[in-house]
Design a protein around this motif. Structure first.
Motif, short mmCIF file in Angstrom:
data_model
loop_
_atom_site.label_atom_id
_atom_site.label_comp_id
_atom_site.label_asym_id
_atom_site.label_seq_id
_atom_site.Cartn_x
_atom_site.Cartn_y
_atom_site.Cartn_z
N MET A 78 3.26 0.56 -5.36
CA MET A 78 3.57 1.56 -6.38
C MET A 78 5.01 1.41 -6.89
SD MET A 78 1.08 3.42 -7.27
CE MET A 78 -0.61 3.60 -6.73
N TRP B 117 0.63 0.45 0.17
CA TRP B 117 0.33 1.19 -1.06
C TRP B 117 1.60 1.69 -1.72
CZ3 TRP B 117 0.84 6.38 -2.55
CH2 TRP B 117 0.11 6.76 -3.68
N SER C 133 -1.49 3.49 -12.17
CA SER C 133 -2.87 2.99 -12.19
C SER C 133 -2.93 1.51 -11.85
CB SER C 133 -3.48 3.23 -13.58
OG SER C 133 -4.72 2.58 -13.70
N ASN D 36 -2.48 1.05 -8.11
CA ASN D 36 -3.70 1.44 -7.41
C ASN D 36 -4.79 0.40 -7.61
OD1 ASN D 36 -4.13 3.70 -5.71
ND2 ASN D 36 -5.70 4.47 -7.11
N SER E 139 -9.51 3.55 -10.97
CA SER E 139 -8.08 3.62 -11.29
C SER E 139 -7.85 3.36 -12.77
CB SER E 139 -7.31 2.59 -10.44
OG SER E 139 -7.47 2.84 -9.06
N TYR F 156 -9.74 6.70 2.17
CA TYR F 156 -9.47 5.95 0.94
C TYR F 156 -9.49 6.88 -0.26
CZ TYR F 156 -9.88 1.39 3.24
OH TYR F 156 -9.66 0.29 4.01
N LEU G 48 -6.11 8.41 -0.62
CA LEU G 48 -5.14 7.57 -1.33
C LEU G 48 -5.36 7.63 -2.83
CD1 LEU G 48 -4.71 4.29 0.77
CD2 LEU G 48 -3.05 6.12 0.41
N PHE G 49 -6.63 7.57 -3.22
CA PHE G 49 -6.93 7.63 -4.65
C PHE G 49 -6.50 8.98 -5.23
CE2 PHE G 49 -9.76 8.57 -8.22
CZ PHE G 49 -9.55 7.45 -9.01
N SER H 122 -2.85 9.07 -5.79
CA SER H 122 -2.44 8.33 -6.99
C SER H 122 -2.70 9.15 -8.25
CB SER H 122 -3.20 6.99 -7.06
OG SER H 122 -4.56 7.19 -7.38
#
Length: 415
Positions: free
Chosen positions: A127, A123, A84, A87, A358, A35, A38-39, A42
């Motif tokens: 986006m 995800w 943002s 996310n 985020s 996880y 993924l952050f 972003s």
């Protein structure tokens, strides 16, 4: 260079775990790091689009719907807010779905740890959809993000206080002279760093020939707070220790530096404005690295507190059976085998941390909505200054409260 290397190493590690998750070879323990991947992705996407996405965003009619085309900084802010928002919605959805997960037999436990290919597709889809939203909705999210970022900073402060108290308690519990000496030496070192750094702040942000009363007030307040932490924590009636006080003092000094360095580059009392590119790039890398590390630590610590964050079904220490005979023990053993294993942390809070982060990363990249400083700077402007200073004051209030609350309310358990 060192900060950039650390950021690259940390990002690479998180992204590798995310790639393993997509390939299907991830463990339950590594899910949290995935996880984080993924952050991290972003953050990098928002950073790239902020600085280089102008030519593309300018050609999207529902984004560039003005009679006169806005400047590049406006499009950069829009790109950051849209990434943002995507996310935020992704992690918020998981936070809502995971509410009430208490044991590993729950179907949602497998959703949390598995299905990474589907998660990545979801995800990416979210986006892309964010760039079809009207500007008004994105601007509204930007306004809400200021509040969400404040909540994230508050969570960071609480976790820092929890960390320092646990660190001190762990070393004191060893009850050996070596660990007491180590506590004292680290405390002295932290206070030395705090006071030396404060002296440098006077040199950098209070240049001679200028009336810099505001900067002087911030720095002097920081020094007074550091001294007050030690005095209060060492008071005979306060059950405190010098180590947490010294760590909080260093943290408050860093926040003061962060606030002063966020002052506009043309402000005469910002003594670092002559090295604008160096400071801005360094602050960008350090800010991104700090955000990433704080998010990871906050998420990992999400279920560590047995009184505030751990799920109701988590094992509690000190529980003993009322009966001690062999038959009772056999029944207890069979019951434990048949019962599902409880989860080790709160999944919903874990995802909520990433959702709030985020928002905070968007404010960090856009200078809390102030894009006038340009793409080469980050977290610059008076809004950033006051957010930092208020965070410092809030940190001081919470730390002092953690010391005096047991005295004010002796009947309550604050452990």
């Amino acid at each position: 260079m060192w900060a950039a290397g650390c950021l690259a190493s940390c990002c690479g590690s998180c992204l590798c775990e995310a790639c393993k998750g997509v390939a299907g070879g991830i463990s339950r323990r590594s899910a949290r790091i995935a996880y984080c991947g993924l952050f991290t992705l972003s953050l990098l996407l928002a950073w790239i689009l902020r600085d280089f996405g102008y030519p593309v965003l300018e050609k999207i009619p529902w984004i560039n719907s003005f009679a006169h085309t806005p400047n590049k900084e406006w499009f950069g802010t829009q790109a950051v807010l849209r990434v943002s928002l995507g996310n935020f919605l992704f992690f918020l959805a998981f936070a809502i779905v995971m509410i009430g997960v208490k044991n590993q037999s729950d179907q949602r436990d497998s959703w949390h740890h598995g299905g990474w290919m589907a998660k990545l597709i979801l995800w990416l889809t979210v986006m892309v959809l964010m760039f079809f939203l009207p500007n008004g909705l994105v601007d509204a999210y930007g306004a809400i993000s200021r509040f969400g970022s404040g909540v994230f900073l508050l969570v960071q402060v609480i976790i820092l206080l929890d960390f320092t108290h646990n660190w001190n308690a762990a070393w004191v519990a060893k009850d050996e002279q070596f660990w007491y000496i180590a506590l004292l030496l680290i405390s002295i070192f932290c206070y030395t760093i705090s006071f030396v750094f404060s002296g440098l702040l006077f040199r950098w942000f209070n240049p001679s020939g200028h009336d810099c009363q505001l900067n002087t007030f911030f720095i002097v307040t920081t020094i007074i707070l550091a001294i007050a932490f030690a005095v209060i924590s060492l008071h005979p009636q306060v059950n405190g220790s010098l180590l947490p006080a010294s760590v909080i003092a260093v943290y408050c000094t860093y926040i003061c530096y962060s606030a002063l360095s966020s002052e506009p580059r043309n402000y005469e009392c910002n003594g670092l404005h002559k090295h604008e590119n160096v400071v801005s790039t360094g602050t960008l890398v350090l800010g991104m690295l700090t955000t990433l590390l704080s998010v990871v630590y906050s998420a990992v610590r999400a279920g560590s507190s047995t009184t505030f964050l751990s799920p109701p079904s988590s094992p509690r220490a000190g529980q003993r059976p009322l009966l001690k005979d062999d038959e009772t023990d056999d029944i207890e053993d069979r019951r434990k085998k048949d019962e599902p294993r409880p989860v080790t942390y709160v999944y919903s809070f874990f995802h909520l941390i990433f959702a709030l982060a985020s928002m905070y990363s968007a404010m960090l990249l856009t200078g809390w909505g102030n894009s006038a400083e340009g793409k080469d700077t980050i977290d610059v402007g008076w809004p950033s200054v006051w957010v930092r200073i208020c965070t410092q004051w809030l940190t001081a209030i919470l730390y002092v409260w953690s010391l005096v609350a047991p005295l004010l309310f002796p009947d309550r358990d604050f452990s």
